[in-house]
Design an enzyme around this catalytic site. Structure first.
Site: not given
Ligand code: FPP
Length: 257
Positions: A41, A89
């Site tokens: 996250d 998601n």
């Molecule tokens: C959470 O950060 C992360 C995700 C929803 C996706 C995780 C994906 C990756 C680490 C990239 C690799 C993935 C693939 C499919 C190759 P967030 O966007 O919720 O962060 P925030 O809470 O700070 O907005």
């Protein structure tokens, strides 16, 4: 999808509620967790802090995943499970979903040979068949190419939700003709997407949030949990090793004294 079938046979490595104890009755210490799962996250906040688009955060997050996979293998972790795309998601803007799918395509292409060379088996939990057909096909190819590898397992949770996984497991058991009045923990364990994986030892969530967000709700029953403030793109080998050291210092009692 996995090839699991509902079965009343307990998996030897989980052995249901049989709790391993030393002969002197003390709880064993497990210096290296067999199975680590991570809720990755903070990609968005990492990007925002740098004035970058969210896509840049996901790209940096994918790089972090690559580093943490290598570091896990070097440390002797048998299985690393990464929460890459939850069933919730889909609520994100289409452009962001496309960015994530693009990253998935890119890494499946660029990393598959090295995963295979390094003896890493790729496993998917969740239902990636909801993804675009080309992505689903690439995933199936990567899973079958690496299926016989034994050095380590990388499990990626894609279109995954733990409640749906449990419902699906119960459906598989019912579909197998089992007597539902006799349903057991071992039967559910064996019907989950994680059936072939070692029991979950350590669950990590980055970015300071302290929630499970519908991830591995069944499997987390006796695992240790670690919530760290580091944003996922900043979580590399050093942070993983610090998490493993934290785990090694914990005493696991599995409900006993
Ligand atoms: C959470 O950060 C992360 C995700 C929803 C996706 C995780 C994906 C990756 C680490 C990239 C690799 C993935 C693939 C499919 C190759 P967030 O966007 O919720 O962060 P925030 O809470 O700070 O907005």
């Amino acid at each position: 999808m996995t090839s699991n079938s509902a079965s009343a046979e307990p998996r030897p490595e989980s052995a249901g509620s049989v709790i391993p104890r030393h002969v002197d009755g003390t709880a064993p210490r497990h210096p290296v967790p067999r199975h680590v799962a991570i809720i990755m996250d903070g990609n968005g906040r990492w990007a925002k802090a740098r004035g970058l688009p969210r896509a840049a955060g996901h790209k940096a997050g994918a790089e972090a995943a690559r580093k943490v996979l290598r570091a896990s293998g070097e440390a002797g972790v048998e299985c690393l499970t990464l929460y890459a795309f939850s069933s919730e998601n889909w609520r994100r803007p289409e452009a962001e979903i496309n960015d994530l799918m693009g990253l998935l395509r890119f890494y499946l292409q660029s990393e598959l040979n090295s995963l295979h060379r390094e003896g890493i088996r790729l496993k998917i939990i969740g239902d990636h068949n909801a993804f675009k057909p080309d992505v689903a096909k690439m995933i199936d190819h990567a899973v079958s190419k690496t299926a016989a590898n034994t050095r380590m397992t990388l499990a990626i949770a894609l279109n995954y939700g733990a409640r749906a996984e449990i419902v699906k497991a119960v459906g598989r058991i019912a579909g197998s003709g089992a007597d539902m009045a006799q349903i057991s923990e071992e039967m559910i364990d064996a019907a989950l997407d994680t059936a072939e994986l070692p029991p979950l030892d350590l669950l990590i969530r980055t970015s300071g949030e302290q929630r499970l967000s519908n991830f591995l709700l069944w499997q987390v029953a006796y695992s240790e949990m670690l919530f760290v403030d580091t944003l996922w793109p900043d979580f590399g080998a050093e942070a993983l090793n610090a998490a493993l050291a934290d785990f090694a210092g914990r005493e696991r009692r599995f409900g006993g004294l």
